[in-house]
Design an enzyme around this catalytic site. Structure first.
Site, mmCIF file in Angstrom:
data_model
loop_
_atom_site.group_PDB
_atom_site.id
_atom_site.type_symbol
_atom_site.label_atom_id
_atom_site.label_comp_id
_atom_site.label_asym_id
_atom_site.label_seq_id
_atom_site.Cartn_x
_atom_site.Cartn_y
_atom_site.Cartn_z
ATOM 1 N N ASP A 9 84.136 89.736 67.855
ATOM 2 C CA ASP A 9 83.172 88.642 67.771
ATOM 3 C C ASP A 9 83.816 87.609 66.847
ATOM 4 O OD1 ASP A 9 81.169 86.917 66.960
ATOM 5 O OD2 ASP A 9 79.700 88.488 66.583
ATOM 6 N N ASN A 23 79.746 72.144 73.809
ATOM 7 C CA ASN A 23 79.497 71.142 74.852
ATOM 8 C C ASN A 23 79.566 69.762 74.185
ATOM 9 O OD1 ASN A 23 76.723 70.229 74.018
ATOM 10 N ND2 ASN A 23 76.316 72.404 74.367
ATOM 11 N N ASP A 33 79.280 79.366 71.413
ATOM 12 C CA ASP A 33 78.708 78.231 70.677
ATOM 13 C C ASP A 33 77.411 78.672 69.961
ATOM 14 O OD1 ASP A 33 78.252 75.620 69.841
ATOM 15 O OD2 ASP A 33 77.653 74.877 71.820
HETATM 16 N N1 AR6 Z 1 82.974 85.794 70.009
HETATM 17 C C1 AR6 Z 1 84.048 85.574 70.827
HETATM 18 N N2 AR6 Z 1 83.931 85.205 72.107
HETATM 19 C C2 AR6 Z 1 82.681 85.070 72.601
HETATM 20 C C3 AR6 Z 1 81.519 85.267 71.827
HETATM 21 C C4 AR6 Z 1 81.709 85.647 70.471
HETATM 22 N N3 AR6 Z 1 80.680 85.854 69.641
HETATM 23 N N4 AR6 Z 1 80.429 85.031 72.615
HETATM 24 C C5 AR6 Z 1 80.891 84.708 73.841
HETATM 25 N N5 AR6 Z 1 82.242 84.732 73.842
HETATM 26 P P1 AR6 Z 1 81.250 80.394 76.716
HETATM 27 P P2 AR6 Z 1 82.421 77.959 77.904
HETATM 28 C C6 AR6 Z 1 83.196 84.451 74.919
HETATM 29 O O1 AR6 Z 1 80.278 80.501 77.809
HETATM 30 O O2 AR6 Z 1 82.704 78.667 79.159
HETATM 31 C C7 AR6 Z 1 77.790 76.943 75.704
HETATM 32 O O3 AR6 Z 1 76.445 76.889 76.067
HETATM 33 C C8 AR6 Z 1 82.729 84.559 76.346
HETATM 34 O O4 AR6 Z 1 82.683 85.928 76.738
HETATM 35 O O5 AR6 Z 1 80.765 80.626 75.319
HETATM 36 O O6 AR6 Z 1 83.476 77.062 77.312
HETATM 37 C C9 AR6 Z 1 78.308 75.603 75.199
HETATM 38 O O7 AR6 Z 1 77.317 74.906 74.472
HETATM 39 C C10 AR6 Z 1 83.820 83.793 77.058
HETATM 40 O O8 AR6 Z 1 84.979 84.621 77.216
HETATM 41 O O9 AR6 Z 1 81.974 78.935 76.690
HETATM 42 C C11 AR6 Z 1 78.647 74.907 76.483
HETATM 43 O O10 AR6 Z 1 77.503 74.327 77.093
HETATM 44 C C12 AR6 Z 1 84.198 82.695 76.072
HETATM 45 O O11 AR6 Z 1 83.581 83.088 74.820
HETATM 46 C C13 AR6 Z 1 79.175 76.013 77.362
HETATM 47 O O12 AR6 Z 1 78.569 77.206 76.866
HETATM 48 C C14 AR6 Z 1 83.708 81.321 76.434
HETATM 49 O O13 AR6 Z 1 82.426 81.403 77.051
HETATM 50 C C15 AR6 Z 1 80.664 76.180 77.224
HETATM 51 O O14 AR6 Z 1 81.110 77.108 78.168
#
Ligand code: AR6
Length: 164
Positions: A9, A23, A33
């Site tokens: 994490d 975003n 995020d």
């Molecule tokens: N630690 C590490 N990685 C994580 C964690 C964590 N705590 N939580 C999730 N991931 P995403 P995006 C991973 O969806 O695709 C948001 O709403 C997850 O499994 O977080 O760039 C923003 O506000 C995945 O591998 O980001 C934007 O609207 C990676 O983080 C949108 O999502 C990225 O997934 C951005 O989408």
């Protein structure tokens, strides 16, 4: 520069900066995020409000507030629309601009999540290739350690395979 992938994490990491896959509003969301904003506390969104948002591929810096990491580098990955809409360049820009910003602020240890590969839908294998290649191509000298912080075992396996 040391480069490695771990499963964790990202909010638990004690590095100079963690990168947020945000975003363009920079006012929080789901995924990593949401986790970063919850762990950093409400002071983070208050600071983000002063930044005027962030365009896709750009990067902006805030303090880490209640996080162990001193700083958060917020960047905005591209929404995956099939790969023919500039997504690879925009994703590479996220890594390039985050590293340049870290270097300008003398931050030496930085952890990236898998930007764009969650809610925004970028295929993991292709995104990991861009992440690694862009970091390796970074010519600055200030960064000592880059951590690719994977949230799932499957994502870590892809990074481990590419890193050898
Ligand atoms: N630690 C590490 N990685 C994580 C964690 C964590 N705590 N939580 C999730 N991931 P995403 P995006 C991973 O969806 O695709 C948001 O709403 C997850 O499994 O977080 O760039 C923003 O506000 C995945 O591998 O980001 C934007 O609207 C990676 O983080 C949108 O999502 C990225 O997934 C951005 O989408």
């Amino acid at each position: 520069m040391r480069l490695h992938a771990i499963r964790a994490d990202i909010t638990t990491l004690s590095v100079d900066a963690i990168v947020n896959a945000a975003n363009s509003s920079l006012l929080g969301g789901g995924g990593v995020d949401g986790a970063i904003h919850r762990a950093a506390g409400p002071e983070l969104v208050a600071e983000c409000r002063l930044l005027g948002g962030c365009k896709t591929g750009e990067a902006k810096l805030t303090r880490g507030h209640r996080l162990l990491a001193a700083y958060v580098i917020h960047t905005v990955g591209p929404v995956w629309r099939g790969g023919e809409h500039g997504e690879p360049d925009l994703l590479a820009d996220c890594y390039r601009n985050a590293l340049a910003l870290a270097e300008r602020h003398r931050l030496r240890r930085i952890a990236f999540p898998c930007i764009g590969t969650g809610i925004y839908g970028y295929p993991l294998q292709a995104a990991a290739r861009i992440a690694i290649d862009t970091v390796l191509a970074h010519t600055g000298t200030g960064i000592e350690e880059v951590v690719f912080c994977c949230y799932s075992e499957a994502d870590l396996a892809v990074y481990a395979g590419l890193l050898g």
